[in-house]
Design a protein around this motif. Structure first.
Motif, short mmCIF file in Angstrom:
data_model
loop_
_atom_site.label_atom_id
_atom_site.label_comp_id
_atom_site.label_asym_id
_atom_site.label_seq_id
_atom_site.Cartn_x
_atom_site.Cartn_y
_atom_site.Cartn_z
N LYS A 52 24.40 36.28 -4.13
CA LYS A 52 23.41 35.21 -3.72
C LYS A 52 22.45 34.61 -5.03
CE LYS A 52 23.51 35.65 1.15
NZ LYS A 52 22.77 35.91 2.58
N GLY A 53 22.40 35.76 -5.87
CA GLY A 53 21.36 35.55 -6.66
C GLY A 53 19.90 35.60 -6.69
N ILE A 54 19.26 36.00 -5.35
CA ILE A 54 18.09 36.07 -5.03
C ILE A 54 17.70 37.26 -4.33
CG2 ILE A 54 18.03 33.41 -4.58
CD1 ILE A 54 18.68 34.04 -1.58
N PHE A 55 16.26 37.67 -4.20
CA PHE A 55 15.93 38.72 -3.63
C PHE A 55 15.60 38.37 -2.01
CE2 PHE A 55 14.55 39.22 -8.08
CZ PHE A 55 14.60 40.59 -8.27
N LEU A 56 15.97 39.23 -1.14
CA LEU A 56 15.88 39.00 0.07
C LEU A 56 14.88 40.06 0.64
CD1 LEU A 56 19.67 39.20 1.12
CD2 LEU A 56 18.31 37.29 0.75
N GLN A 108 15.21 37.44 4.58
CA GLN A 108 14.71 36.17 4.48
C GLN A 108 14.75 35.72 3.26
OE1 GLN A 108 10.45 35.10 4.74
NE2 GLN A 108 10.95 34.68 6.68
N ILE A 109 14.99 34.56 2.90
CA ILE A 109 14.83 34.02 1.46
C ILE A 109 13.73 33.01 1.58
CG2 ILE A 109 15.87 32.35 -0.22
CD1 ILE A 109 18.77 32.89 1.46
N SER A 110 12.72 33.31 0.52
CA SER A 110 11.46 32.58 0.45
C SER A 110 11.34 32.45 -0.95
CB SER A 110 10.37 33.20 0.97
OG SER A 110 9.81 34.53 0.33
N TRP A 111 10.41 31.22 -1.22
CA TRP A 111 9.75 30.97 -2.43
C TRP A 111 8.94 32.08 -2.99
CZ3 TRP A 111 8.34 25.15 -3.35
CH2 TRP A 111 9.23 24.34 -2.84
N GLU A 128 16.10 34.99 -17.37
CA GLU A 128 16.98 33.73 -16.72
C GLU A 128 17.60 33.99 -15.35
OE1 GLU A 128 19.68 36.74 -19.23
OE2 GLU A 128 17.59 35.70 -19.38
N GLN A 129 17.41 35.42 -15.01
CA GLN A 129 17.88 35.55 -13.60
C GLN A 129 16.60 35.21 -12.70
OE1 GLN A 129 20.12 39.53 -14.79
NE2 GLN A 129 20.69 39.11 -12.67
N HIS A 130 15.26 35.63 -13.17
CA HIS A 130 14.29 35.28 -12.26
C HIS A 130 14.38 33.77 -12.16
CE1 HIS A 130 12.70 39.18 -11.38
NE2 HIS A 130 12.89 39.44 -12.70
N VAL A 131 14.39 33.07 -12.99
CA VAL A 131 14.31 31.60 -13.04
C VAL A 131 15.45 31.02 -11.99
CG1 VAL A 131 14.50 29.53 -14.37
CG2 VAL A 131 13.28 31.40 -15.24
N ARG A 132 16.58 31.57 -12.16
CA ARG A 132 17.67 31.22 -11.28
C ARG A 132 17.44 31.54 -9.66
NH1 ARG A 132 22.79 33.64 -9.80
NH2 ARG A 132 24.21 32.17 -9.17
N ALA A 133 16.75 32.67 -9.79
CA ALA A 133 16.56 33.05 -8.23
C ALA A 133 15.54 32.06 -7.53
CB ALA A 133 15.92 34.50 -8.23
N ILE A 134 14.44 31.98 -8.48
CA ILE A 134 13.54 30.70 -7.98
C ILE A 134 14.05 29.34 -7.73
CG2 ILE A 134 11.43 29.56 -8.50
CD1 ILE A 134 10.47 31.69 -10.56
N ILE A 151 17.36 28.57 -6.72
CA ILE A 151 18.31 28.96 -5.83
C ILE A 151 17.53 28.64 -4.50
CG2 ILE A 151 20.02 30.37 -4.56
CD1 ILE A 151 20.98 31.37 -7.41
N ALA A 152 16.20 29.65 -4.36
CA ALA A 152 15.53 29.34 -3.26
C ALA A 152 14.77 28.01 -3.04
CB ALA A 152 14.33 30.51 -3.48
N MET A 153 14.43 27.36 -4.02
CA MET A 153 13.82 26.15 -3.82
C MET A 153 15.01 25.12 -3.23
SD MET A 153 11.08 25.94 -7.13
CE MET A 153 10.51 24.33 -6.43
N GLN A 154 16.32 25.08 -3.68
CA GLN A 154 17.17 24.28 -3.37
C GLN A 154 17.72 24.57 -1.96
OE1 GLN A 154 19.97 24.64 -6.67
NE2 GLN A 154 18.42 23.81 -8.08
#
Length: 504
Positions: free
Chosen positions: A383-387, A391-394, A409-415, A417-420
């Motif tokens: 998913k490219g994000i931290f859970l 839960q997915i959160s900003w 770049e992975q941290h930016v992408r994670a943010i 993805i969560a915002m979208q």
């Protein structure tokens, strides 16, 4: 972990020696105004100018009369006026009701009944009885306001009153003049940020000059960052650090404190705020090169890390405990596990950087490694994000981004993805928005940071803010963490940091 040093320094004495001198500016109201209900206006009312405030000198008022003055911008200070009287006989006191408004709703909406779960004694109104007429009237309580509604509750039929020389003595410890950044896109946004910090800078960095009017550790970090690049009253930051150091309870750095009638803590303890003391001290030393203060307070940082690591960390993983306040954001649905894991990484990394700068021989390398590995265990590669417990959160993405456990770049992408993700838990306050913005900025996404800042803080300005608000949802002008928007602060310290990003 390195053992914490025992530090015995007269912190409170040092803090008192740094009590700042306040500057006072005499301000006059611009206009007498009224407000009409407006369903299309975000703040629910539209202002109508009735006449220039100077014309009040020619108007006489009886029981039941009222008016609203507009000072043209937010002020923190003391109201005064000369109350004249004329008639057959001044045979009783003049009874007045004064309501101080940061936004229109304060002066035209009913405060009661209220569902607020914090005290309604913060509501910005008071009654005054003036016995000696004519005469000077000085309201002794400091208020935060743009508008003042004056209601003549009662005088006798034998006389009328006139309000002359209405003024506010605006007060701040932000004495340096700071020009807003140039550029049509951000000039007004920055002006509002500067005004917000100015009016919160008193003898400490207050969280809000209307409510709570005290020093909160989480707010202090954000105010200090803006101060370093604007007003540069760095001794005020130092004073606040010493106050927190001197008023610990059971070795803990508490979340907030009061100054008067004597310095004391509020009893609130927030774990993430205490860990941010380490970060705040590092940033103070970096901004001022005050090595002496860094060395004096470093032992407290060691104690914070050692004590909380022992209590909350097992095998590099944060352990949630019931009954402990983890703030991160005002959001009932937010799972804070991942954010708190990241805050521990951030605090240990800050302590290591501070120790290196102060030439203190401590080594947190192993703690940082284990905490970082624990953080990476929360990352979903697919998913490219931290859970955070699924839960997915900003907030989770933001704090992990500041922990720097992945490439930028992975941290930016994670943010992003969560915002979208429409199901993600959004940031609910400017405080949490700051950390989203900071994570973007510190991971190299300056343009994305400023675009979001323009949308969020610029949106607040477009909707009527002349200082930034404590709580803001673009779709709900009555959103309140306290269940009543009348108890919100509409000039709030943690909301001023757009002025920091604009100067980096």
């Amino acid at each position: 972990m390195a053992p914490a040093e025992t530090v015995q320094i007269p912190f409170l004495t040092a803090a008192e020696a740094l009590t700042p001198k306040l500057s006072y500016t005499e301000e006059r109201p611009k206009d007498v105004v009224t407000f009409v209900p407006d369903d299309k206006a975000f703040l629910r009312h539209t202002k109508v100018v009735q006449y220039n405030a100077s014309r009040l000198e020619d108007k006489w008022f009886s029981s039941g009369d009222e008016f609203i003055v507009d000072f043209g911008g937010h002020r923190t200070g003391y109201l005064s006026f000369y109350l004249d009287a004329q008639g057959e006989n001044v045979d009783c006191p003049a009874r007045l009701r004064l309501t101080f408004g940061e936004v229109p709703g304060d002066v035209v909406e009913d405060f009661y009944p209220s569902k607020s779960w914090i005290s309604t004694s913060w509501f910005p109104h008071e009654e005054a009885k003036i016995d000696e007429l004519p005469g000077q009237v000085n309201i002794p309580r400091r208020h935060a306001f743009r508008y003042v509604r004056v209601q003549v509750l009662e005088v006798s039929s034998k006389f009328k009153i006139c309000f002359r020389k209405i003024k506010c003595y605006a007060v701040t410890s932000a004495c340096k003049k700071v020009a807003p950044v140039e550029g049509c896109d951000f000039n007004l946004i920055d002006t509002v940020g500067l005004r917000t910090l100015r009016d919160c800078m008193q003898t400490v960095f207050e969280d809000g000059p209307r409510r709570d009017r005290r020093l909160w550790l989480g707010d202090l970090r954000l105010q200090a960052l803006v101060n370093y690049v604007t007003f540069q009253n760095n001794d005020l930051v130092k004073r606040c650090l010493y106050l927190f150091a001197g008023l610990r309870m059971d070795q803990k750095v508490m979340a907030s404190l009061y100054e008067r009638p004597e310095p004391r803590v509020s009893g609130d303890y927030i774990l993430d705020y205490e860990l941010l003391f380490v970060v705040t001290l590092l940033e103070y030393v970096e901004a001022t090169n005050d090595i002496s203060t860094g060395r004096e307070l470093f032992g407290i940082c060691q104690n914070i890390l050692e004590r909380n690591h022992q209590e909350y960390i097992k095998d590099g993983i944060f352990q949630m405990k019931p009954g402990v306040w983890y703030f991160i954001d005002w959001h009932d649905d937010l799972d804070r596990f991942a954010s708190m894991q990241a805050v521990f990484v951030i605090a240990f990394k800050a302590a290591q950087s501070l120790a290196n700068k102060l030439d203190i021989g401590v080594d947190y390398t192993e703690d940082i490694r284990l905490l970082s590995e624990g953080s990476l265990a929360l990352y979903d590669e697919d998913k490219g994000i931290f859970l955070s417990n699924g839960q997915i959160s900003w907030a989770s993405q933001a704090w992990m981004g500041l922990a720097h456990v992945l490439p930028q770049e992975q941290h930016v992408r994670a943010i992003q993805i969560a915002m979208q993700n429409p199901n993600a838990i959004r940031a609910n306050t400017p405080y949490c928005y700051h950390y989203v913005l900071e994570a973007l900025f510190k991971n190299g996404a300056r343009d994305a940071c400023l675009a979001l800042a323009k949308d969020y803080f610029g949106g607040m300005v477009d909707r009527g803010a002349d200082t930034y608000w404590e709580a803001y949802r673009e779709d709900d002008s009555t959103f309140s963490p306290y269940d009543d928007h009348h108890n919100n602060s509409f000039c709030h310290a943690w909301s001023c940091t757009v002025s920091w990003f604009l100067r980096l």
